[in-house]
Each structure stands twice: as C-alpha cells, then as structure tokens.
Write an enzyme that holds these catalytic residues in place. Sequence first.
Site, mmCIF file in Angstrom:
data_model
loop_
_atom_site.group_PDB
_atom_site.id
_atom_site.type_symbol
_atom_site.label_atom_id
_atom_site.label_comp_id
_atom_site.label_asym_id
_atom_site.label_seq_id
_atom_site.Cartn_x
_atom_site.Cartn_y
_atom_site.Cartn_z
ATOM 1 N N ARG A 54 0.795 -1.224 0.000
ATOM 2 C CA ARG A 54 0.000 0.000 0.000
ATOM 3 C C ARG A 54 0.825 1.270 0.000
ATOM 4 N NH1 ARG A 54 -2.846 -3.771 1.694
ATOM 5 N NH2 ARG A 54 -0.958 -4.240 2.812
ATOM 6 N N THR A 55 1.790 1.337 0.908
ATOM 7 C CA THR A 55 2.470 2.622 1.078
ATOM 8 C C THR A 55 3.218 3.014 -0.191
ATOM 9 O OG1 THR A 55 2.643 2.134 3.417
ATOM 10 C CG2 THR A 55 4.010 3.924 2.598
ATOM 11 N N LYS A 83 26.064 -3.055 -1.444
ATOM 12 C CA LYS A 83 27.532 -2.959 -1.517
ATOM 13 C C LYS A 83 28.090 -2.270 -0.293
ATOM 14 C CE LYS A 83 27.358 -2.283 -6.535
ATOM 15 N NZ LYS A 83 27.530 -1.241 -7.556
ATOM 16 N N ARG A 104 11.364 4.053 3.233
ATOM 17 C CA ARG A 104 10.988 3.075 4.269
ATOM 18 C C ARG A 104 12.242 2.294 4.616
ATOM 19 N NH1 ARG A 104 5.901 -0.953 4.455
ATOM 20 N NH2 ARG A 104 4.998 1.012 5.116
ATOM 21 N N HIS A 132 5.206 6.073 11.545
ATOM 22 C CA HIS A 132 4.674 5.934 10.177
ATOM 23 C C HIS A 132 3.703 7.096 9.946
ATOM 24 C CE1 HIS A 132 3.396 4.285 6.480
ATOM 25 N NE2 HIS A 132 3.164 3.035 6.830
HETATM 26 C C1 NCD Z 1 1.826 -0.918 8.128
HETATM 27 C C2 NCD Z 1 3.325 -0.759 8.249
HETATM 28 O O1 NCD Z 1 4.055 -0.982 7.292
HETATM 29 O O2 NCD Z 1 3.724 -0.370 9.336
HETATM 30 N N1 NCD Z 1 1.410 -1.100 6.814
HETATM 31 C C3 NCD Z 1 1.147 0.014 6.084
HETATM 32 O O3 NCD Z 1 2.004 0.808 5.810
HETATM 33 N N2 NCD Z 1 -0.131 0.240 5.731
HETATM 34 C C4 NCD Z 1 1.245 -1.919 9.026
HETATM 35 C C5 NCD Z 1 1.851 -3.290 9.089
HETATM 36 O O4 NCD Z 1 2.770 -3.623 8.345
HETATM 37 O O5 NCD Z 1 1.360 -4.053 9.905
#
Ligand code: NCD
Length: 308
Positions: A54-55, A83, A104, A132
């Site tokens: 999703r993100t 590397k 991320r 997040h």
């Molecule tokens: C979440 C995350 O990556 O922290 N997912 C997301 O970004 N919607 C929740 C999860 O991974 O449980």
Amino acid sequence: MLRGKSLLEPMDLTVEEMEEIFSIADDIMSDPGKYIHCADGRLMATLFYEPSTRTRFSFEAAMHRLGGSVIGFSEPNSSSASKGESISDTVRTVECYSDIIVMRHPKEGAPRVAAESCKIPVINAGDGGHQHPTQTLTDLMTIKKYKNRLDNLTIGVCGDLMFGRTVHSLIKAMSRYKNIRLKLISPKELVIPDYVRKEVLVKNGVEFEEVRRMEEVLPQLDVLYMTRVQRERFFNEDDYIRLKDTYILDTDKMKLAKDDMIIMHPLPRVNEIAKEVDRDPRAHYFHQVKIGMYVRMGLIYSLLGLEV
Ligand code: NCD
C-alpha cells in the site's frame, strides 16, 4: 508553509498543517482533473528497504496522478545498499536526480539521517517499529470522514502495540485532540513501549487504559483500530506463533460494538479480522486505503509547493 519541509514523524506537522493537507486531499477527491498536471516535470524517488504494498503503491499512484514521475527501488539488494553504501551517500546521490524522497527502512531513525543529509524533502514511509506518519495522516482523515470529528472519541487500539509503528504515530497524533480516551488492547508481551506511555500519554494527560480482553471495552468504542502482530520484529518465532492469533475480530464480537463504531486497520491483515467482517458496514479498512492515496497527493502537493 509546508514547502520544502520533511515529514519524519506526525508532530512535524501542526494540527493546522494537517488540516490543510486534508482539505487539499478533499479537493483532489472531488475534482481530480484539476490536479493532473500540477507535478509535471517533478520526480519522486521511493527508497524502500523493507517490503510494502500500500504505502509504496499509494505514493507512486499519488505522484503519477499529480502528473509527476517516480524512480526508486523496492528491493534493497538491487541498490548499492547491498555494496555497503551509507544512507547519507545514497540520499546525496538520489537528491541529484529527484525533487522529493520517500523512504521506508527497517532501522529506526534512518529517514531522519536521510533528511539531515540532503536539501530536498524526505518523507518517512515507516522506520522499523518507530513511526509511520503518512499512515497517521490517512488514519486521521478516515476518522474525520466517518466520525466527523477528531476530538471526543473513545478509540480502541488492538494488537501489537509494542512493535506497531502505525500505532505509535496514531497515539502521538491523537494526543493533541481534546477528550480522547484510548483503550489499549494487547497481550502483556506486546504493550506500548514505555516512551509512548510516559512521553506521549502521561505527559499530555491523555486518558488511557491498558486491557487484555477486547470484549471488555468493545461496547464503549467509537473507533476500533486493529493491527497485525509484527512477525518481522520478533526475535523468536515461537513467541510470534504463540501471540499471533490473540485477537480475532469476528461477526460475533461485532455484536458487542456500537452501531456507528468504525473498524480500521492499516493493513496488511493476517488473521486479526475475519473475512466475514468485511461485509459489515462498519468496516472501513479498504476505504482507508483509498483515502491514503489522496492524503499523500495532498502531502506531496504541499511539500513540493505545487500550484493549480
Ligand atoms: C503498516 C506498516 O508498514 O507499518 N502497513 C502500512 O504501511 N499500511 C502496518 C503493518 O505492516 O502491519
């Protein structure tokens, strides 16, 4: 003025700035055609050192829908990280090609190191078990849309409160609104970290209760925020297996909930919400996904200082 800022944790935005992003997102939702060229010629780099569906897709879809382009990786082994390149060198390189970075990373604080190493905006798309913030923007906008307010709410947060970064960011952001009561539902092994309890809840005088059984508090809730047990952050697989199915929301349990309670989940779901619940009109986790894209469009629009 949000232009040029980075977003590393929810408190980087004031309540007013969040409202501004929600109102841009709302406008985009009602008139997407107005925005389809506003990021023409702009480039976003997505640096994903951890899995995501999703993100990453919602950031990429958001940028494309604004007319911009995207470069990046979703598999760190395909980048020079494999590397041994440092985050700061990677970011200083990527900055030469792009206008905004979305990162991320499994290490807490990595996006902050990135932001300190470059001059373009960096958005934290999840750092380890820490924060997040764009999920929180999504969550707040969802609550606002379906409950018409962000204050005077009883919110149940259920599952892995120890490692769930969406939970930490949500609790932080909600601590700024009036008359919020939090019901923190988790096994004793997965309670919220001490820093969240002390520095966020106690410090801001937020009313909260830590409970083990969901049924105990379900009838009081306006919002139920479910989360999965974060397998990848466990040291020991046996502990994960023992704890993973502690809470399963099903139609029987939903009989205890108010008629206008909303169910949220950042997704991915594992077992914690039975599929049968998807048909319940109170289930909003897939609406949340949609809102996530629009709110990220609003965020990109603001950080890049775009205009229509
Ligand atoms: C979440 C995350 O990556 O922290 N997912 C997301 O970004 N919607 C929740 C999860 O991974 O449980």
